[in-house]
Motif scaffolding. Structure first.
Motif, PDB file in Angstrom:
ATOM      1  N   VAL A   1     -54.191 -17.663  49.747  1.00 17.18           N
ATOM      2  CA  VAL A   1     -54.953 -18.034  51.166  1.00 17.18           C
ATOM      3  C   VAL A   1     -53.764 -18.655  52.127  1.00 17.18           C
ATOM      4  O   VAL A   1     -53.219 -19.738  51.492  1.00 17.18           O
ATOM      5  N   VAL A   2     -53.908 -18.291  53.318  1.00 15.55           N
ATOM      6  CA  VAL A   2     -53.115 -19.136  54.255  1.00 15.55           C
ATOM      7  C   VAL A   2     -53.742 -20.384  54.685  1.00 15.55           C
ATOM      8  O   VAL A   2     -54.886 -20.226  55.187  1.00 15.55           O
ATOM      9  N   ARG A   3     -53.154 -21.465  54.608  1.00  9.99           N
ATOM     10  CA  ARG A   3     -53.555 -22.648  55.050  1.00  9.99           C
ATOM     11  C   ARG A   3     -54.183 -22.792  56.529  1.00  9.99           C
ATOM     12  O   ARG A   3     -53.301 -22.016  57.294  1.00  9.99           O
ATOM     13  N   PRO A   4     -55.470 -23.125  57.050  1.00  8.83           N
ATOM     14  CA  PRO A   4     -55.590 -23.196  58.244  1.00  8.83           C
ATOM     15  C   PRO A   4     -54.720 -23.235  59.336  1.00  8.83           C
ATOM     16  O   PRO A   4     -54.455 -22.817  60.369  1.00  8.83           O
TER      17      PRO A   4
ATOM     18  N   LEU B   1     -48.968 -15.966  60.320  1.00 11.64           N
ATOM     19  CA  LEU B   1     -49.317 -14.837  59.606  1.00 11.64           C
ATOM     20  C   LEU B   1     -49.065 -13.616  60.369  1.00 11.64           C
ATOM     21  O   LEU B   1     -49.477 -13.476  61.486  1.00 11.64           O
ATOM     22  N   ALA B   2     -48.213 -12.995  59.701  1.00 10.06           N
ATOM     23  CA  ALA B   2     -47.657 -11.673  60.433  1.00 10.06           C
ATOM     24  C   ALA B   2     -48.765 -10.546  60.551  1.00 10.06           C
ATOM     25  O   ALA B   2     -49.711 -10.567  59.878  1.00 10.06           O
ATOM     26  N   SER B   3     -48.741  -9.870  61.444  1.00 11.89           N
ATOM     27  CA  SER B   3     -49.939  -8.730  61.764  1.00 11.89           C
ATOM     28  C   SER B   3     -49.583  -7.609  60.794  1.00 11.89           C
ATOM     29  O   SER B   3     -48.553  -7.438  60.309  1.00 11.89           O
ATOM     30  N   TYR B   4     -50.726  -7.151  60.408  1.00 11.22           N
ATOM     31  CA  TYR B   4     -50.888  -6.101  59.542  1.00 11.22           C
ATOM     32  C   TYR B   4     -50.979  -4.806  59.918  1.00 11.22           C
ATOM     33  O   TYR B   4     -52.000  -4.455  60.849  1.00 11.22           O
ATOM     34  N   TYR B   5     -50.180  -3.773  60.013  1.00 10.31           N
ATOM     35  CA  TYR B   5     -50.145  -2.526  60.678  1.00 10.31           C
ATOM     36  C   TYR B   5     -50.294  -1.512  59.420  1.00 10.31           C
ATOM     37  O   TYR B   5     -49.552  -1.426  58.326  1.00 10.31           O
ATOM     38  N   LEU B   6     -50.698  -0.388  59.932  1.00 12.22           N
ATOM     39  CA  LEU B   6     -51.091   1.089  58.927  1.00 12.22           C
ATOM     40  C   LEU B   6     -50.400   2.143  59.798  1.00 12.22           C
ATOM     41  O   LEU B   6     -50.511   2.174  61.007  1.00 12.22           O
TER      42      LEU B   6
ATOM     43  N   ALA C   1     -58.824 -11.056  55.211  1.00  9.29           N
ATOM     44  CA  ALA C   1     -57.732 -11.273  54.061  1.00  9.29           C
ATOM     45  C   ALA C   1     -56.829 -12.306  54.453  1.00  9.29           C
ATOM     46  O   ALA C   1     -56.503 -12.503  55.263  1.00  9.29           O
ATOM     47  N   TYR C   2     -56.390 -13.004  53.249  1.00  7.89           N
ATOM     48  CA  TYR C   2     -55.563 -14.177  53.393  1.00  7.89           C
ATOM     49  C   TYR C   2     -55.865 -15.468  54.258  1.00  7.89           C
ATOM     50  O   TYR C   2     -55.418 -16.243  54.454  1.00  7.89           O
ATOM     51  N   LEU C   3     -57.167 -15.284  54.781  1.00 10.09           N
ATOM     52  CA  LEU C   3     -57.627 -16.504  55.745  1.00 10.09           C
ATOM     53  C   LEU C   3     -58.862 -17.050  54.864  1.00 10.09           C
ATOM     54  O   LEU C   3     -59.183 -18.407  55.397  1.00 10.09           O
ATOM     55  N   GLN C   4     -59.226 -16.715  54.032  1.00 10.16           N
ATOM     56  CA  GLN C   4     -60.181 -17.428  53.193  1.00 10.16           C
ATOM     57  C   GLN C   4     -60.263 -16.852  51.458  1.00 10.16           C
ATOM     58  O   GLN C   4     -59.561 -15.812  51.448  1.00 10.16           O
ATOM     59  N   ALA C   5     -60.618 -17.757  50.916  1.00 10.08           N
ATOM     60  CA  ALA C   5     -60.566 -17.414  49.180  1.00 10.08           C
ATOM     61  C   ALA C   5     -61.342 -16.491  49.113  1.00 10.08           C
ATOM     62  O   ALA C   5     -62.708 -16.243  49.487  1.00 10.08           O
ATOM     63  N   VAL C   6     -61.165 -15.376  48.097  1.00  5.98           N
ATOM     64  CA  VAL C   6     -61.902 -14.522  47.390  1.00  5.98           C
ATOM     65  C   VAL C   6     -61.712 -14.554  46.066  1.00  5.98           C
ATOM     66  O   VAL C   6     -60.642 -14.858  45.347  1.00  5.98           O
ATOM     67  N   PRO C   7     -62.553 -13.782  45.251  1.00  8.09           N
ATOM     68  CA  PRO C   7     -62.661 -13.625  43.813  1.00  8.09           C
ATOM     69  C   PRO C   7     -61.342 -12.944  43.458  1.00  8.09           C
ATOM     70  O   PRO C   7     -60.785 -13.284  42.396  1.00  8.09           O
ATOM     71  N   ARG C   8     -60.913 -11.946  44.084  1.00  7.57           N
ATOM     72  CA  ARG C   8     -59.980 -10.994  43.591  1.00  7.57           C
ATOM     73  C   ARG C   8     -58.664 -11.888  44.011  1.00  7.57           C
ATOM     74  O   ARG C   8     -58.395 -12.014  45.004  1.00  7.57           O
ATOM     75  N   LEU C   9     -57.927 -12.041  42.773  1.00  2.54           N
ATOM     76  CA  LEU C   9     -56.572 -12.401  42.639  1.00  2.54           C
ATOM     77  C   LEU C   9     -55.636 -11.450  42.445  1.00  2.54           C
ATOM     78  O   LEU C   9     -55.099 -11.103  41.024  1.00  2.54           O
TER      79      LEU C   9
ATOM     80  N   GLY D   1     -50.826  -7.077  45.118  1.00  8.77           N
ATOM     81  CA  GLY D   1     -50.828  -7.347  46.558  1.00  8.77           C
ATOM     82  C   GLY D   1     -51.495  -8.189  47.153  1.00  8.77           C
ATOM     83  O   GLY D   1     -51.741  -8.247  48.284  1.00  8.77           O
ATOM     84  N   GLY D   2     -51.631  -9.500  46.426  1.00  8.49           N
ATOM     85  CA  GLY D   2     -52.495 -10.433  47.149  1.00  8.49           C
ATOM     86  C   GLY D   2     -51.949 -11.529  47.490  1.00  8.49           C
ATOM     87  O   GLY D   2     -52.623 -12.538  48.269  1.00  8.49           O
ATOM     88  N   LEU D   3     -50.738 -11.942  47.366  1.00  9.72           N
ATOM     89  CA  LEU D   3     -49.750 -13.160  47.603  1.00  9.72           C
ATOM     90  C   LEU D   3     -49.251 -12.941  49.165  1.00  9.72           C
ATOM     91  O   LEU D   3     -48.909 -11.931  49.476  1.00  9.72           O
ATOM     92  N   VAL D   4     -49.372 -14.115  49.918  1.00 14.19           N
ATOM     93  CA  VAL D   4     -48.461 -14.048  51.124  1.00 14.19           C
ATOM     94  C   VAL D   4     -47.466 -15.044  51.054  1.00 14.19           C
ATOM     95  O   VAL D   4     -47.730 -16.125  50.090  1.00 14.19           O
ATOM     96  N   THR D   5     -46.355 -15.091  51.853  1.00 18.36           N
ATOM     97  CA  THR D   5     -45.224 -16.085  51.488  1.00 18.36           C
ATOM     98  C   THR D   5     -44.661 -16.163  52.765  1.00 18.36           C
ATOM     99  O   THR D   5     -45.061 -15.509  53.841  1.00 18.36           O
TER     100      THR D   5
END
Length: 169
Positions: free
Chosen positions: A98-101, A107-112, A136-144, A148-152
């Motif tokens: 999760v990215v701190r508020p 946070l970089a934009s996500y593109y497909l 995604a990455y703005l709030q905690a979710v159960p799936r860790l 592909g769950g980490l941001v850095t």
């Protein structure tokens, strides 16, 4: 070894739309961020394999299964394990699920791409609002997610890469 090499017979269910395996993964919500790793692994146990382990290769949820194995072996949640055994020793300040508020503006934009199955086709679409899931990455979710769950940040990534070099810690 088969989990690490994506040869365990598992699937994401994304790369074979309309197939029995793809439909089974979608129906079982294998990729739901609302399921814990334990719940995901339990669900996977009810699904068929895409192929007999060791006889093929498919990019898959194998890394998520490995994350669950870390939880079982360590007795810690995957995020706590990573913080204790990776992030803190390497001084990684910006790495997590999760990215701190106060840092969300970074946070970089996500593109497909235009077509998931043909990534070289031209065209990109900003999917921040929906992918990989809303918030995604703005709030905690159960799936860790182990896959592909980490941001850095770039400094944290450089620190990680330096640690992997000969003589790194």
């Amino acid at each position: 070894r088969q989990l690490l090499s994506h040869s365990a017979g598992l699937s994401y269910g994304l790369f074979e739309p309309g197939s029995v395996m793809g439909e089974a993964c979608i129906a079982a919500k294998v990729l739901s961020p609302l399921a814990t790793l334990a719940q995901m692994v339990d669900t996977l146990g009810t699904l068929p394999l895409a192929f007999h382990p060791g006889t093929g290769w498919e990019y898959s949820v194998a890394t998520d299964v490995l994350a669950r194995l870390v939880e079982v072996a360590s007795g810690e949640r995957f995020d706590a394990y990573l913080q204790t055994h990776l992030c803190q020793p390497l001084g990684l300040q910006d790495t997590g699920f999760v990215v701190r508020p106060e840092d969300q503006h970074r946070l970089a934009s996500y593109y497909l791409g235009a077509d998931l199955l043909q990534p070289l086709l031209p065209g990109l679409t900003n999917v921040d609002a929906t992918q990989p899931y809303p918030g995604a990455y703005l709030q905690a979710v159960p799936r860790l997610s182990g896959g592909g769950g980490l941001v850095t940040s770039l400094p944290d990534m450089v620190a990680l890469m330096r640690s992997l070099l000969p003589g790194g810690h």
